[in-house]
Design an enzyme around this catalytic site. Structure first.
Site, PDB file in Angstrom:
ATOM      1  N   LEU A 204       0.853  -1.194   0.000  1.00 46.45           N
ATOM      2  CA  LEU A 204       0.000   0.000   0.000  1.00 46.45           C
ATOM      3  C   LEU A 204       0.885   1.238   0.000  1.00 46.45           C
ATOM      4  O   LEU A 204       1.801   1.337   0.803  1.00 46.45           O
ATOM      5  CB  LEU A 204      -0.892   0.038   1.256  1.00 46.45           C
ATOM      6  CG  LEU A 204      -2.004  -0.986   1.408  1.00 46.45           C
ATOM      7  CD1 LEU A 204      -2.645  -0.842   2.786  1.00 46.45           C
ATOM      8  CD2 LEU A 204      -3.054  -0.816   0.318  1.00 46.45           C
ATOM      9  N   HIS A 205       0.590   2.172  -0.908  1.00 48.24           N
ATOM     10  CA  HIS A 205       1.356   3.417  -0.884  1.00 48.24           C
ATOM     11  C   HIS A 205       0.563   4.620  -1.386  1.00 48.24           C
ATOM     12  O   HIS A 205       0.973   5.751  -1.186  1.00 48.24           O
ATOM     13  CB  HIS A 205       2.627   3.277  -1.731  1.00 48.24           C
ATOM     14  CG  HIS A 205       2.388   3.293  -3.203  1.00 48.24           C
ATOM     15  ND1 HIS A 205       1.922   2.193  -3.885  1.00 48.24           N
ATOM     16  CD2 HIS A 205       2.533   4.268  -4.129  1.00 48.24           C
ATOM     17  CE1 HIS A 205       1.798   2.488  -5.168  1.00 48.24           C
ATOM     18  NE2 HIS A 205       2.156   3.748  -5.345  1.00 48.24           N
ATOM     19  N   ARG A 206      -0.594   4.417  -2.007  1.00 47.99           N
ATOM     20  CA  ARG A 206      -1.327   5.543  -2.584  1.00 47.99           C
ATOM     21  C   ARG A 206      -1.976   6.378  -1.486  1.00 47.99           C
ATOM     22  O   ARG A 206      -2.519   5.835  -0.513  1.00 47.99           O
ATOM     23  CB  ARG A 206      -2.375   5.053  -3.580  1.00 47.99           C
ATOM     24  CG  ARG A 206      -1.739   4.342  -4.764  1.00 47.99           C
ATOM     25  CD  ARG A 206      -2.621   4.234  -5.971  1.00 47.99           C
ATOM     26  NE  ARG A 206      -1.883   3.580  -7.047  1.00 47.99           N
ATOM     27  CZ  ARG A 206      -1.071   4.194  -7.888  1.00 47.99           C
ATOM     28  NH1 ARG A 206      -0.902   5.504  -7.797  1.00 47.99           N
ATOM     29  NH2 ARG A 206      -0.428   3.523  -8.832  1.00 47.99           N
ATOM     30  N   ARG A 239       6.435   6.265   3.396  1.00 51.41           N
ATOM     31  CA  ARG A 239       5.356   7.139   3.846  1.00 51.41           C
ATOM     32  C   ARG A 239       4.300   6.356   4.625  1.00 51.41           C
ATOM     33  O   ARG A 239       3.776   6.828   5.629  1.00 51.41           O
ATOM     34  CB  ARG A 239       4.689   7.855   2.657  1.00 51.41           C
ATOM     35  CG  ARG A 239       3.685   8.921   3.134  1.00 51.41           C
ATOM     36  CD  ARG A 239       3.125   9.783   2.028  1.00 51.41           C
ATOM     37  NE  ARG A 239       2.138   9.103   1.236  1.00 51.41           N
ATOM     38  CZ  ARG A 239       2.287   8.800  -0.051  1.00 51.41           C
ATOM     39  NH1 ARG A 239       3.406   9.085  -0.676  1.00 51.41           N
ATOM     40  NH2 ARG A 239       1.328   8.199  -0.706  1.00 51.41           N
TER      41      ARG A 239
END
Length: 369
Positions: A204-206, A239
């Site tokens: 997951l990164h969006r 992030r």
């Protein structure tokens, strides 16, 4: 003939490696490899050059960091100096990252033609920076090397003529097929007690999934509470890692690990029960490997992974993820096929077309003069 090949971020490296291999087998073409430095830490850049056998870049523009606008400006300023010092006959950009768009603009301003590898793909979601990058790049591209007939149709609708579109396949799959024998067990395999087909992989990164506390907690809660009693391995984007701390999210069944090298990550994918992701590239790799894939997005720029491959677009509702996991557990996941021309020979076709294009252009110039 000298061409400039641009790479800036992790997805680019997988796409340029086979192109460089093919150029080195082709007479009459030389290249300069330009690393923009968009991704600049070891795991996001250096490991990929080493593992994929990519030669050292001729130059690293070191344009990483800052906002989207700051990074775009830095890349354009430094790439302009590179092209003025080392004029080329063609600039090859790949994918849809900031470097792709910035270098395409810079080249065209200097009247150097641009070829876009992976041209024509669209998600239709303008909230994604990548979609803006694709649209701007394709609006000023001369030659398009495409991965699917869907991409071809997108380009035709925008007014691109067939003589500029070359359906060649997917260079990322060239890299995957070449590297499959070298895939290596990740460092944490024994520590986590992993067994083949007895775990899930999560990425997951969006921002839509990881920057909103309730959304991120909702998705992870489904995986924590899932009836599939297998661990979930979660290589955590920097992030996302920060947000896990800020939102005070405690995980047990979901096992967080550091970002992984290419060979380790794809070993993990190849041997997983299934993959849950909001990435685009991973959906292509799972399709070729035949691994069930669940995409936590409302749109995809790679629809062939859904219509032909093993990927299913779930949207961002945690309830949809719960239903998909139940389907996977029941053994009801669809059997995919491999899209046309995803055969490991894409780069050879690209370089062959580049050679042919410039033979024609030089003959035109000879006749004029």
């Amino acid at each position: 003939m000298l061409i400039s090949i641009v790479a800036g971020a992790r997805p680019n490296f997988m796409k340029i490696a086979p192109i460089i291999d093919a150029i080195e087998e082709e007479e009459g073409i030389s290249y300069r490899l330009i690393h923009t430095g968009q991704h600049y830490d070891k795991k996001m850049s250096g490991d990929f050059f080493e593992q994929l056998g990519i030669p050292e870049p001729h130059v690293n523009l070191e344009a990483g960091g800052g906002t989207q606008a700051e990074q775009t400006a830095a890349i354009m300023l430094k790439f302009e100096k590179e092209l003025l010092a080392n004029p080329s006959e063609l600039v090859v950009v790949v994918g849809d990252v900031t470097s792709t768009m910035a270098c395409a603009i810079t080249a065209q301003k200097l009247c150097i033609p641009v070829a876009h590898v992976e041209g024509g793909i669209r998600s239709g979601d303008w909230s994604m920076p990548e979609e803006i990058n694709r649209m701007v790049t394709d609006s000023i591209t001369n030659y398009f090397f495409t991965t699917s007939e869907v991409a071809n149709a997108n380009l035709r609708r925008s007014g691109v003529t067939d003589d500029r579109i070359f359906f060649v396949g997917n260079t990322m799959i060239d890299t995957l097929l070449k590297q499959m024998p070298k895939l290596s067990k990740p460092y944490f395999w024994e520590e986590l007690g992993l067994e083949k087909k007895q775990y899930l992989v999560l990425t997951l990164h969006r921002p839509s999934n990881v920057d909103d506390a309730s959304q991120l907690k909702g998705l992870l809660k489904v995986l924590e509470d899932s009836e599939i009693q297998v661990p979930v391995v979660f290589p955590v984007h920097p992030r996302t890692c920060k947000n896990l701390e800020v939102f005070d999210i405690q995980l047990h069944n979901v096992k967080t690990v550091e970002p992984m090298s290419y060979l380790e990550f794809n070993y993990l994918v190849q041997n997983a029960m299934g993959v849950i992701t909001d990435s685009g590239g991973i959906t292509e790799e799972t399709t070729v490997m035949g691994i069930p894939c669940m995409t936590l997005r409302d749109s995809t720029e790679r629809p062939e992974t859904c219509t032909l491959g093993t990927n299913v677009l779930l949207g961002s509702n945690p309830a949809a993820l719960r239903e998909a996991l139940a389907k996977l557990q029941a053994g009801e996941w669809k059997k995919g096929t491999i899209p046309p021309l995803w055969d490991g020979k894409t780069a050879e076709r690209i370089v062959g077309h580049i050679s042919d294009i410039f033979k024609v252009e030089r003959e035109k110039a000879r006749l004029v003069f």
